[in-house]
Design a protein around this motif. Structure first.
Motif, PDB file in Angstrom:
ATOM      1  N   UNK A  96      -0.755  57.466  52.652  1.00 40.76           N
ATOM      2  CA  UNK A  96      -1.358  58.752  52.302  1.00 40.76           C
ATOM      3  C   UNK A  96      -1.128  59.077  50.820  1.00 40.76           C
ATOM      4  N   UNK A  97       0.053  58.779  50.331  1.00 41.46           N
ATOM      5  CA  UNK A  97       0.337  59.052  48.915  1.00 41.46           C
ATOM      6  C   UNK A  97      -0.535  58.195  48.008  1.00 41.46           C
ATOM      7  N   UNK A  98      -0.703  56.955  48.372  1.00 39.38           N
ATOM      8  CA  UNK A  98      -1.558  56.081  47.578  1.00 39.38           C
ATOM      9  C   UNK A  98      -3.001  56.547  47.615  1.00 39.38           C
ATOM     10  N   UNK A  99      -3.446  56.993  48.770  1.00 43.96           N
ATOM     11  CA  UNK A  99      -4.815  57.478  48.896  1.00 43.96           C
ATOM     12  C   UNK A  99      -5.035  58.726  48.061  1.00 43.96           C
ATOM     13  N   UNK A 100      -3.971  59.516  47.869  1.00 39.46           N
ATOM     14  CA  UNK A 100      -4.073  60.735  47.057  1.00 39.46           C
ATOM     15  C   UNK A 100      -4.008  60.439  45.563  1.00 39.46           C
ATOM     16  N   UNK A 101      -3.837  59.164  45.200  1.00 43.26           N
ATOM     17  CA  UNK A 101      -3.841  58.793  43.787  1.00 43.26           C
ATOM     18  C   UNK A 101      -2.470  58.690  43.143  1.00 43.26           C
ATOM     19  N   UNK A 102      -1.419  58.655  43.932  1.00 42.58           N
ATOM     20  CA  UNK A 102      -0.078  58.572  43.361  1.00 42.58           C
ATOM     21  C   UNK A 102       0.085  57.292  42.540  1.00 42.58           C
ATOM     22  N   UNK A 103       0.629  57.444  41.340  1.00 44.47           N
ATOM     23  CA  UNK A 103       0.930  56.297  40.480  1.00 44.47           C
ATOM     24  C   UNK A 103       2.110  56.689  39.591  1.00 44.47           C
ATOM     25  N   UNK A 104       3.286  56.192  39.939  1.00 45.48           N
ATOM     26  CA  UNK A 104       4.514  56.573  39.246  1.00 45.48           C
ATOM     27  C   UNK A 104       4.940  55.561  38.185  1.00 45.48           C
ATOM     28  N   UNK A 105       4.077  54.601  37.858  1.00 47.52           N
ATOM     29  CA  UNK A 105       4.491  53.569  36.906  1.00 47.52           C
ATOM     30  C   UNK A 105       4.765  54.148  35.526  1.00 47.52           C
ATOM     31  N   UNK A 106       3.852  54.985  35.005  1.00 45.85           N
ATOM     32  CA  UNK A 106       4.062  55.559  33.674  1.00 45.85           C
ATOM     33  C   UNK A 106       5.264  56.494  33.674  1.00 45.85           C
ATOM     34  N   UNK A 107       5.393  57.308  34.713  1.00 41.73           N
ATOM     35  CA  UNK A 107       6.517  58.241  34.776  1.00 41.73           C
ATOM     36  C   UNK A 107       7.852  57.497  34.824  1.00 41.73           C
ATOM     37  N   UNK A 108       7.928  56.453  35.635  1.00 41.26           N
ATOM     38  CA  UNK A 108       9.177  55.696  35.710  1.00 41.26           C
ATOM     39  C   UNK A 108       9.489  55.007  34.391  1.00 41.26           C
ATOM     40  N   UNK A 109       8.446  54.513  33.715  1.00 38.16           N
ATOM     41  CA  UNK A 109       8.688  53.915  32.400  1.00 38.16           C
ATOM     42  C   UNK A 109       9.223  54.965  31.435  1.00 38.16           C
ATOM     43  N   UNK A 110       8.663  56.191  31.461  1.00 41.40           N
ATOM     44  CA  UNK A 110       9.149  57.248  30.569  1.00 41.40           C
ATOM     45  C   UNK A 110      10.627  57.538  30.815  1.00 41.40           C
ATOM     46  N   UNK A 111      11.006  57.626  32.091  1.00 45.45           N
ATOM     47  CA  UNK A 111      12.408  57.881  32.390  1.00 45.45           C
ATOM     48  C   UNK A 111      13.317  56.794  31.850  1.00 45.45           C
ATOM     49  N   UNK A 112      12.861  55.551  31.959  1.00 44.41           N
ATOM     50  CA  UNK A 112      13.663  54.434  31.465  1.00 44.41           C
ATOM     51  C   UNK A 112      13.725  54.466  29.929  1.00 44.41           C
ATOM     52  N   UNK A 113      12.606  54.760  29.304  1.00 43.43           N
ATOM     53  CA  UNK A 113      12.569  54.775  27.846  1.00 43.43           C
ATOM     54  C   UNK A 113      13.394  55.939  27.294  1.00 43.43           C
ATOM     55  N   UNK A 119       4.485  49.148  43.202  1.00 39.74           N
ATOM     56  CA  UNK A 119       4.817  49.663  41.867  1.00 39.74           C
ATOM     57  C   UNK A 119       4.300  51.076  41.690  1.00 39.74           C
ATOM     58  N   UNK A 120       3.108  51.358  42.184  1.00 40.55           N
ATOM     59  CA  UNK A 120       2.556  52.715  42.087  1.00 40.55           C
ATOM     60  C   UNK A 120       3.410  53.711  42.853  1.00 40.55           C
ATOM     61  N   UNK A 121       4.032  53.274  43.934  1.00 39.70           N
ATOM     62  CA  UNK A 121       4.909  54.148  44.711  1.00 39.70           C
ATOM     63  C   UNK A 121       6.262  54.365  44.033  1.00 39.70           C
ATOM     64  N   UNK A 122       6.498  53.694  42.916  1.00 37.78           N
ATOM     65  CA  UNK A 122       7.753  53.873  42.181  1.00 37.78           C
ATOM     66  C   UNK A 122       8.886  53.008  42.685  1.00 37.78           C
ATOM     67  N   UNK A 123       8.584  52.027  43.510  1.00 36.85           N
ATOM     68  CA  UNK A 123       9.630  51.164  44.057  1.00 36.85           C
ATOM     69  C   UNK A 123      10.049  50.083  43.072  1.00 36.85           C
ATOM     70  N   UNK A 124       9.251  49.871  42.040  1.00 35.64           N
ATOM     71  CA  UNK A 124       9.579  48.936  40.961  1.00 35.64           C
ATOM     72  C   UNK A 124       9.292  49.646  39.647  1.00 35.64           C
ATOM     73  N   UNK A 125      10.231  49.623  38.746  1.00 34.28           N
ATOM     74  CA  UNK A 125      10.092  50.372  37.499  1.00 34.28           C
ATOM     75  C   UNK A 125       9.701  49.446  36.349  1.00 34.28           C
TER      76      UNK A 125
END
Length: 313
Positions: free
Chosen positions: A147-164, A97-103
């Motif tokens: 590597x992206x996860x280790x760098x702190x990537x978390x696209x859950x809020x961003x993906x929710x914003x796009x949907x909203x 989910x953090x990788x943005x694979x689930x919105x």
């Protein structure tokens, strides 16, 4: 019809609460179905939110599997239930989910002030059934993703914003409403930069929806919801700014923002110069007064007015 029986009233549109009852949905299920476009709504002519056309209720009731199919299409699950659907541990589900694979489709703030993301169960089942996802569900996570996860990537809020944002745009019936929908995800500094005119900015704020209600106003939960609503990634902010600039241009062309009426012009009092104030006034000429002034008064005047008497013979 028996005497005293009142004929049923058939309204062309229904209030959300009535529509939810007729569709067999809880209020939250109904709202989500409307957000996702599963239920068509129209503006209330009185400006009191949205309503559902009677024809839309009839259409949904006639669909196959109603009402269970409609309820299942808006069923949501959290991390634990979602992980069970895709058959992975909860930790792996969170990483996906953090990788943005689930919105996420919704969120709420629990009593520990932690954000709980909710996902459509229907979408998770489709994700698990997609053969392209198999490598992500089993085995070691690819190195680039780690590597992206280790760098702190978390696209859950961003993906929710796009949907909203998509939901808000679907319900916008006016160019200023569409501009307000985009503006809802930018902080006030960006709005002031893009819309410097205070009258336009004030008009835009009328159509700028706030985040979904979470807790009482000014509460920690409300502040957290506002933070989630606001874009934070530079590239996301960039395309929102571009979209807002274009939307405001279209709104201006459609209907300029109202401005307060100009105050009536008040002429300043007539000023009299000091020279004019000090100048002695010229008396008016009054004919009777002039004749009175010319006529001698009193005994002496009468004597003077007689002139010399004629001599006696």
């Amino acid at each position: 019809m028996p005497v005293g029986t009142v004929a049923p009233t058939h309204h062309p549109t229904l209030a959300p609460s009535r529509a939810a009852r007729e569709l067999g949905l809880k209020r939250g299920e109904f709202e989500l179905a409307a957000h996702l476009g599963r239920i068509r709504t129209v503006p209330d002519p009185d400006g009191a939110g949205r309503r559902v056309p009677r024809a839309e209720i009839d259409r949904l009731r006639a669909t196959e599997g109603f009402p269970e199919a409609l309820r299942q299409s808006v069923a949501t699950v959290g991390t634990t239930a979602g992980a069970a659907i895709v058959d992975v541990p909860a930790g792996r589900f969170t990483r996906l989910a953090r990788l943005g694979l689930m919105t996420p489709v919704k969120f709420y703030v629990n009593r520990y002030r932690a954000v709980v993301w909710l996902y459509l169960a229907e979408e998770l089942r489709e994700f698990a059934a997609d053969g392209k996802s198999a490598a992500l569900l089993t085995g070691r996570m690819p190195e680039g993703l780690r590597d992206q996860l280790a760098a702190g990537l978390d696209l859950r809020a961003r993906n929710w914003r796009g949907r909203h944002l998509g939901f808000l745009l679907r319900q916008a019936d006016d160019p200023w409403e569409r501009a307000g929908a985009v503006a809802a995800f930018l902080d006030p500094t960006h709005l002031a930069d893009l819309v410097p005119d205070p009258h336009e900015r004030s008009h835009l704020h009328r159509f700028r929806p706030g985040p979904p209600a979470h807790g009482t106003p000014e509460s920690p939960a409300a502040h957290l919801a506002e933070k989630i609503m606001t874009a934070e990634h530079p590239d996301e902010i960039g395309w929102l700014r571009n979209d807002l600039a274009r939307a405001v241009d279209e709104a201006r062309a459609h209907r300029p923002a109202p401005r307060p009426a100009a105050p009536p012009v008040r002429h300043p009092p007539r000023l009299i110069s000091s020279t004019a104030r000090n100048r002695p006034s010229t008396p008016r000429c009054d004919p009777p007064a002039a004749r009175t002034a010319e006529r001698p008064r009193g005994l002496l005047g009468r004597l003077r007015g007689r002139g010399p008497r004629p001599a006696r013979a």
